[in-house]
Design a protein around this motif. Structure first.
Motif, mmCIF file in Angstrom:
data_model
loop_
_atom_site.group_PDB
_atom_site.id
_atom_site.type_symbol
_atom_site.label_atom_id
_atom_site.label_comp_id
_atom_site.label_asym_id
_atom_site.label_seq_id
_atom_site.Cartn_x
_atom_site.Cartn_y
_atom_site.Cartn_z
ATOM 1 N N VAL A 712 0.578 -1.600 -0.295
ATOM 2 C CA VAL A 712 0.096 0.210 0.099
ATOM 3 C C VAL A 712 1.008 1.307 -0.112
ATOM 4 C CG1 VAL A 712 -2.013 -1.070 1.201
ATOM 5 C CG2 VAL A 712 -0.158 -0.272 2.181
ATOM 6 N N TYR A 715 0.809 4.247 -3.399
ATOM 7 C CA TYR A 715 0.052 4.833 -3.823
ATOM 8 C C TYR A 715 -0.311 5.970 -2.268
ATOM 9 C CZ TYR A 715 -0.355 0.428 -6.403
ATOM 10 O OH TYR A 715 -0.037 -0.448 -7.362
ATOM 11 N N ILE A 718 -3.872 6.428 -0.559
ATOM 12 C CA ILE A 718 -4.340 5.476 0.231
ATOM 13 C C ILE A 718 -3.809 6.439 1.662
ATOM 14 C CG2 ILE A 718 -3.960 3.777 1.363
ATOM 15 C CD1 ILE A 718 -3.156 2.116 -0.908
ATOM 16 N N PRO A 724 -2.806 1.534 7.602
ATOM 17 C CA PRO A 724 -3.036 0.106 6.606
ATOM 18 C C PRO A 724 -2.414 -0.550 7.577
ATOM 19 C CG PRO A 724 -2.102 1.683 5.166
ATOM 20 C CD PRO A 724 -2.373 2.480 6.294
ATOM 21 N N PHE A 742 -7.314 -1.166 4.764
ATOM 22 C CA PHE A 742 -6.704 -0.295 4.819
ATOM 23 C C PHE A 742 -8.156 1.045 4.154
ATOM 24 C CE2 PHE A 742 -6.092 -1.735 0.189
ATOM 25 C CZ PHE A 742 -6.859 -0.621 -0.355
ATOM 26 N N TRP A 743 -7.151 2.306 4.239
ATOM 27 C CA TRP A 743 -8.494 3.591 4.318
ATOM 28 C C TRP A 743 -8.306 4.448 3.065
ATOM 29 C CZ3 TRP A 743 -13.126 4.190 7.203
ATOM 30 C CH2 TRP A 743 -13.677 3.467 8.194
ATOM 31 N N VAL A 744 -9.367 4.886 2.096
ATOM 32 C CA VAL A 744 -9.536 5.603 0.932
ATOM 33 C C VAL A 744 -10.376 6.967 1.042
ATOM 34 C CG1 VAL A 744 -7.707 4.473 -0.135
ATOM 35 C CG2 VAL A 744 -10.103 3.816 -0.513
ATOM 36 N N ALA A 752 -8.463 1.581 -6.001
ATOM 37 C CA ALA A 752 -7.421 1.622 -4.608
ATOM 38 C C ALA A 752 -7.279 -0.043 -4.790
ATOM 39 C CB ALA A 752 -7.848 2.148 -3.999
#
Length: 794
Positions: A712, A715, A718, A724, A742-744, A752
């Motif tokens: 991750v 990117y 992210i 993550p 993970f958070w987006v 993602a």
């Protein structure tokens, strides 16, 4: 005297004076004493009113002198140009008198309203004094009451005296205005007489005439004195309109600031494919940051100060023409741009005729030379050697080429008519030709500048999501361009008819037709009432659409106030429906319909709504709840009744949701309120993405967790917080099971998950980590017996 409308009032609804209770008399005396002091200041004539009183006597003397001069001058049978100048001058005088009358009327109206309150107060304290005597209140308090009554009477008398003084002045102004209007009407009638007909031979042919100096004996105070009078009138105008000029300065500042901000936004804008067709409009805003606001300010001044002195109007018109010619150069053929400068010079020279007067012979020579100069310049710039149709790259240039034959013909007719003595025809053609060319240039510049500003503003509105909103943007742009063209052409036609002296006649004819009353039963109406009603409702509807566009939640002007998401949409809906409601009320009021006659129908309609329109009303109320409670907002991603998509619009009856397949679904608001609804982006636009992955039992769990965390890192979209997380879940039947979370941002969730999944596959391949797949082993306990040869033959 000021007109007083006698209206019969319902006495039961009129507030009647009552005596003040004894216990409250002292506080009421203090309160009313403060009001009396305040009102004494309010009734003092303001500075602009004192200037009217000061300037009226000399102005009255000046007008009476001009009246005598005009009457003498009319006897000399002046040409149409001189009569037009006189009409303009007297209309300027009439406008000045009207403005003074409005100032006085505002003051006397305010004082009349004040007198009503004073009279009410006087009656109230008379009753209080009587009650005080009956109840034998202390003598000192009764003395206080009498002193207050005396102050009220003094205030009342002062107000009446001042009102009478200025009502007398208003009457004098009205009398002078009537004389002015009578003179204007006489001048218009003189223009309509036979000797001013287009085909009337007013003079002998040039070869038979001698220099005519007869007119000069009538020119005292009219000829060269025009310039002196105009300068004097400008000084009076500035002195009497300081507040109006100050307001105009504020408007000009707003114009400059708005265009400056627009230019800054256009410079910062990324020039994509969507803006390619609008490049010339962007250039018009970027390359003329001072010229655009100067031109618009000058045009606004011509409208805002329409009743100002003639000299000021002429100066503003010349400035507007200068600015306009430089603005239209971008749409003008390169080889004939010099003709624009000649138009400015020609208009300036033509305007001087108002201030420099000639004898008839000299005036005719001047007109012939002016027409000849126009013809020579036109031929020089538009000859075939200098210009051909292939070089014309604009609509303005094409219009010029199309009108060339007509221009040449009008010049030829003007010269011939002047030579043989048909000077009325020559004057009219010359005036029409010059004014038409000037109006074409100025109005084309107005259209181009406003169009450029609007399109640049529109591009800025849609710059964030230009691909998605391209069709909406193009539709709005085309509609507004059509509206601008219709408006500009209408105004151009009105001004052109004014130049030809036909607008006044046409307006009078239309007024007679449109104001003719028609009676149907108990209803009386006119065509004008119907047209105004339609016009008001149309304008209110258009205004509501404009408000909806300007207050758009994403791109609207309220974005600069940084309001919470959804508040601009709520404000927009409230304003839109308020505008429609008020517009409907005004539209109905123009029809002179007695709404009380519809009481029975309203009751029946209410009953129908109660039974037949329950769903509509329910959706309407639900829409109001959605707007103000804001459980969903435009742009939110929601799930409701197996419907998954993005909210485009929240309406009063229904809302629009666009699914990710591209379908637009209209959902009644009741469903959004009463059903369970999932809003993925209400208060937080982030989303957790979870990827499940398995490895063979040969893989090292520690290494797998490290690789998952590294996948991750490349990117940027992210989020770092929450960070993550890679987890080892359990020992599966045929695999070690892991989870990566993970958070987006919600908009990046799908891409993602795809990007990170591909990265995991690549890293596993590099580190020789196998991803197991389901396998099944089949064990055969016994094979079926094979048939013998004989059995096969059988």
């Amino acid at each position: 005297m000021q007109n007083q409308n006698l209206i019969e009032k319902d006495s039961s609804k009129v507030k009647k004076p009552e005596p003040i209770p004894v216990i409250k008399i002292i506080s009421a005396i203090e309160e009313d004493q403060e009001k009396i002091s305040s009102n004494q200041e309010r009734i003092k004539p303001p500075a602009r009113l004192r200037r009217v009183k000061e300037n009226f006597p000399p102005f009255q003397t000046y007008l009476l002198k001009q009246k005598t001069i005009t009457e003498k001058f009319q006897q000399s049978h002046p040409n149409r140009q001189k009569i037009d100048d006189l009409i303009r001058k007297w209309e300027e005088n009439r406008a000045q008198l009207k403005s003074w009358k409005i100032i006085i009327n505002d003051y006397t109206t305010k004082n009349t309203q004040l007198l009503e309150g004073i009279d009410f107060n006087e009656q109230k304290w008379d009753l209080t004094a009587t009650e005080a005597q009956k109840e034998q209140v202390p003598t000192a308090l009764q003395t206080k009451i009498k002193a207050l009554q005396k102050d009220i009477q003094n205030l009342q008398q002062n107000t009446i005296d001042l009102n009478n003084e200025y009502l007398t002045l208003e009457t004098q102004i009205l009398n002078l205005q009537e004389k002015t209007e009578k003179i204007i009407e006489q001048l218009y009638n003189q223009k309509k007489s036979e000797i001013y007909g287009l085909l009337y031979p007013r003079h002998r042919p040039v070869w038979e005439s001698v220099e005519e100096l007869d007119d000069f004996k009538y020119l005292e105070g009219v000829g060269l004195d025009n310039l002196h009078d105009s300068l004097r009138n400008i000084q009076i105008f500035i002195k009497n309109n300081t507040s109006k000029i100050f307001k105009f300065g504020i408007y000009v500042g707003l114009i400059f600031f708005g265009i400056y901000r627009l230019k800054k936004g256009v410079i910062d804008m990324k020039k994509g494919e969507i803006f390619r067709d609008n490049l010339k409009y962007h250039q018009a805003v970027n390359e003329a940051p001072l010229l655009n606001p100067l031109f618009l300010s000058t045009v606004l001044a011509l409208i805002y100060f329409a009743n100002s002195p003639i000299l000021l109007i002429d100066v503003l018109t010349v400035l507007a023409l200068i600015f306009a010619t430089y603005l239209v150069r971008i749409n003008f053929p390169e080889k004939i741009k010099g003709i624009l400068s000649f138009v400015i010079l020609l208009f300036f020279i033509d305007s001087l005729k108002t201030y420099i007067w000639f004898s008839s012979f000299h005036y005719r020579m001047y007109m012939i030379m002016e027409a000849a100069a126009v013809g020579i310049v036109l031929f020089y710039y538009t000859s075939a050697k200098r210009l051909n149709k292939k070089e014309i790259g604009s609509k303005l240039g094409e219009l010029l080429l199309r009108t060339l034959p007509l221009l040449y013909l009008s010049i030829l007719i003007s010269i011939i008519a002047n030579i043989i003595g048909y000077t009325n025809l020559a004057d009219t053609i010359a005036e029409f030709t010059i004014q038409a060319v000037v109006l074409i240039i100025v109005f084309y510049a107005i259209f181009f500048v406003i169009e450029s500003i609007f399109i640049c503003r529109l591009d800025l509105f849609f710059k964030e999501e230009q691909e998605k909103n391209i069709f909406k943007k193009i539709k709005i742009q085309q509609q507004v361009q059509k509206l601008l063209r219709v408006t500009v052409i209408t105004l151009f036609t009105i001004y052109l008819l004014t130049v030809l002296d036909e607008f006044r006649t046409l307006r009078k004819l239309l007024t007679e037709i449109l104001t003719e009353p028609y009676v149907v039963g108990n209803l009386s109406f006119t065509i004008w009432n119907i047209l105004m009603s339609i016009f008001i409702f149309t304008v209110s509807y258009a205004l509501s659409r404009v408000v909806a566009f300007l207050l758009n939640d994403e791109y609207g002007i309220l974005q600069y106030f940084r309001l919470p998401k959804g508040i601009p949409a709520a404000i927009s809906i409230v304003l839109r429906y308020s505008i429609l409601f008020v517009g409907a009320l005004f539209a109905i009021s123009y029809l002179n319909i007695d709404l009380s006659a519809f009481n029975l129908m309203t009751g029946a309609l209410g009953l129908g709504i109660g039974f037949g329109l329950q769903t509509v009303v329910s959706n309407f109320v639900s829409g109001i709840i959605l707007v103000f409670e804001r459980p969903i907002l435009p742009g939110d991603t929601v799930e409701v009744n197996n419907l998954y998509g993005k909210v485009d619009k929240i309406g009063i009856r229904a809302s629009n949701i666009t699914t990710f397949d591209g379908a637009e679904v209209v959902v009644p608001n009741t469903i959004l309120i009463s059903n369970e609804l999932v809003n993925w982006t209400l208060s937080n636009t982030t989303k957790r993405v979870e990827i499940l992955i398995g490895t063979t039992y040969n893989a090292d769990p520690n290494e797998v967790l490290r690789i998952l965390r590294e996948c991750v890192a490349p990117y940027d979209y992210i989020l770092k917080e929450p960070s993550p997380v890679a987890l080892f879940n359990d020992f599966g039947d045929s695999a070690l099971n892991f989870t990566l979370r993970f958070w987006v941002s919600f908009d990046n969730a799908v891409s993602a998950k795809s990007d990170v999944s591909v990265e995991i596959y690549n890293q596993f391949k590099i580190h020789n980590i196998e991803i197991p797949f389901p396998q099944q082993d089949i064990y055969i306990k016994s094979m079926p017996k094979q048939p013998t040869t004989d059995e096969q033959h059988d």
